[in-house]
Design a protein around this motif. Structure first.
Motif, short mmCIF file in Angstrom:
data_model
loop_
_atom_site.label_atom_id
_atom_site.label_comp_id
_atom_site.label_asym_id
_atom_site.label_seq_id
_atom_site.Cartn_x
_atom_site.Cartn_y
_atom_site.Cartn_z
N ASP A 74 0.06 -0.10 6.04
CA ASP A 74 0.97 0.32 4.97
C ASP A 74 1.63 -0.87 4.26
O ASP A 74 1.96 -0.79 3.09
N LEU A 123 -7.61 1.85 -4.16
CA LEU A 123 -6.74 0.67 -4.09
C LEU A 123 -7.56 -0.48 -3.51
O LEU A 123 -8.22 -0.31 -2.48
N ARG A 155 0.76 4.08 -2.84
CA ARG A 155 0.28 5.40 -2.43
C ARG A 155 1.30 6.48 -2.81
O ARG A 155 0.93 7.55 -3.29
N ILE A 196 -6.36 0.53 7.08
CA ILE A 196 -5.44 -0.11 6.14
C ILE A 196 -4.01 -0.08 6.68
O ILE A 196 -3.55 0.95 7.19
N VAL A 223 -1.49 -4.79 -2.37
CA VAL A 223 -2.54 -4.28 -3.27
C VAL A 223 -2.89 -5.34 -4.33
O VAL A 223 -1.99 -5.94 -4.94
N VAL A 246 -7.26 -3.66 -1.57
CA VAL A 246 -6.17 -4.13 -0.71
C VAL A 246 -6.53 -5.47 -0.08
O VAL A 246 -7.65 -5.64 0.45
N TYR A 263 -9.66 3.60 -0.45
CA TYR A 263 -9.30 2.22 -0.10
C TYR A 263 -10.52 1.31 -0.11
O TYR A 263 -11.60 1.69 0.41
N SER A 317 -6.10 -1.68 -8.82
CA SER A 317 -6.46 -0.27 -8.60
C SER A 317 -7.41 0.18 -9.68
O SER A 317 -7.39 -0.35 -10.80
N VAL A 362 0.84 -1.20 0.00
CA VAL A 362 0.00 0.00 0.00
C VAL A 362 0.87 1.25 0.00
O VAL A 362 0.63 2.19 -0.77
#
Lengths: 182, 295
Positions: free
Chosen positions: B249, B266, B214, B247, B253, B268, B226, B256, B210
């Motif tokens: 980090d 995203l 990002r 979420i 992922v 996730v 998200y 998208s 993520v």
């Protein structure tokens, strides 16, 4: 996209019927079953004619459809249809079919080893040796990247070579894949 | 030996088979069938919550179609927005002005015997003019089937065929895609494709963390949304919109997708800290859908 769906389908059918029939006959134990698999494959093509790619890509797309129809057939999900009755009889009487063994009946050492490979390996090697597809065509038929095809093919060849060695078949010259040894 | 010799026969052995009487008869039999639509939405209400394998759903639905189709005399109606022609078992719809008042579309559908609601909905540029639906918010109950299939080539904004039982009494909603304003959220219609959806040109988010994706989005001056991508034991999945604090980090992922011109969602894969998966139906009910909103 071709002009009218009917004309386009006829064109695809005439070009792809023999390769698809060959593909199915090479994988069906019973040539009579092949008639229903071929019929179902082209019925899917007719229903999804708008999605069918142009040119030779259509044949590759149809290999993918035929592969799934065959898998359903093996699970017993394919019906025998009345409309394929004449074709069933015709295929069962073809000299090219009646005078040869199905792959399941090939008890040569290489045949046994080949049959014992994982399904994915066997299908990949068959598409190369029997349908004579190159990497690009394999990628289209299987719906994966060329790189993925290269990796899978490398692994399948290696597993086949190992299995041959284990079975005591003189490797590497015993089994050729389209002219190149494993 | 050559592996090719293991084959029962070669294609060359089948030369001329395409022109045999049996092969021609099979072809005639196939083309005599009415072509069924490739994409239908009979279970629209739960489709997004449980988006199962798209190919399997498509094929299954195509087989299910073909019973209880609309009948009756052919009718044709056209105005500046749309023209609709009633064929024996479907309606041909050609959208000429996707920006027209939704009332003009409803008027045309009504004229051919379909009492439906039409909403214009914000969509990405490549979907402008697309006819979306028919959606039955209460869940479609047969007999019959519903669906829409685009037809190409098309010289208008959208050409397609619509299947809907005549005199269907439930609430039926169609969407007509209009260009979304900058930053305006798109009406989410298509199910997320876990293997194919990538929002950024030349950048694959799938498999990255993520934090990494990002950073790339911020570098491109895009906002981030998200959605948790929950998989369920039978092989399906559903997605759930969540805030950034839900979420991690380091989570991975799956894909998208643009949720507006300036925001990328995203999808996730939930990390272990995310806890157990929620009830997909509750997740679905919690998010308002474009076709649920009253005008």
């Amino acid at each position: 996209m071709g002009a009218d769906p009917h004309g386009r389908f006829v064109d695809v059918y005439e070009r792809a019927y023999e390769p698809i029939l060959g593909y199915v006959l090479r994988r069906c134990r019973d040539p009579e079953d092949a008639a229903d698999v071929v019929a179902e494959t082209f019925t899917v093509a007719w229903r999804r004619i708008d999605e069918l790619p142009e040119g030779d890509e259509a044949r590759l797309w149809l290999y993918g459809v035929a592969r799934r129809v065959l898998a359903n057939h093996r699970r017993g999900e394919l019906r025998r249809e009345q409309r394929t009755e004449a074709l069933r009889e015709h295929l069962a009487s073809l000299p090219a079919v009646t005078h040869t063994r199905s792959p399941e009946e090939d008890f040569s050492p290489v045949g046994r080893v080949f049959r014992a490979l994982p399904d994915g390996d066997r299908e990949l090697l068959s598409l190369v040796a029997w349908e004579r597809l190159d990497t690009r065509q394999l990628a289209t038929a299987l719906g994966v990247s060329r790189n993925a095809v290269r990796i899978r093919l490398y692994r399948a060849r290696r597993r086949f070579a190992r299995a041959l060695a284990t079975a005591g078949v003189d490797h590497p010259h015993a089994a050729m894949l389209e002219g190149s040894s494993l | 030996m050559n592996l090719a010799n293991l084959a029962r026969l070669r294609d060359e052995d089948l030369a001329g088979q395409a022109s045999t009487a049996q092969a021609r008869a099979l072809m005639e039999s196939i083309v005599s069938e009415e072509r069924a639509p490739a994409r239908v939405a009979p279970a629209r209400r739960t489709r997004r919550a449980l988006a199962l394998g798209a190919v399997a759903v498509g094929l299954g639905a195509a087989v299910a179609i073909g019973v209880g189709l609309p009948g009756g005399p052919a009718t044709r109606y056209a105005n500046a927005a749309v023209s609709i022609e009633r064929a024996p078992d479907y309606f041909s719809v050609t959208v000429t002005d996707p920006a027209a008042d939704p009332g003009r579309f409803e008027e045309a559908f009504r004229a051919v015997g379909l009492n439906v609601t039409v909403k214009t909905i914000p969509v990405p540029p490549d979907e402008v003019g697309r006819l979306i639906g028919p959606v039955v918010p209460a869940g479609f109950r047969g007999p019959g089937s519903i669906g829409v299939q685009g037809v190409a080539p098309c010289a208008a904004a959208f050409c397609g065929k619509v299947w809907l039982p005549a005199h269907y009494s439930g609430r039926v909603v169609f969407g007509i895609g209009r260009a979304a304003a900058p930053g305006e959220p798109y009406a989410d219609d298509r199910p997320f494709d876990p293997l194919g959806d990538e929002a950024l040109d030349g950048y694959r988010s799938h498999g990255r963390t993520v934090a990494e994706v990002r950073d790339e989005l911020h570098r491109r001056r895009l906002k981030v949304g998200y959605r948790l991508y929950w998989t369920i034991p039978d092989g399906g999945f559903f997605d759930q919109g969540v805030t950034a604090d839900r979420i991690g980090d380091g989570w991975v992922v799956q894909g998208s997708r643009h949720s507006s011109s300036d925001t990328v969602d995203l999808y996730v894969v939930p990390g272990p800290e995310a806890g157990p998966a929620p009830d997909p139906k509750a997740v679905y009910e919690a998010e308002p859908q474009w076709y649920d909103l009253e005008d």
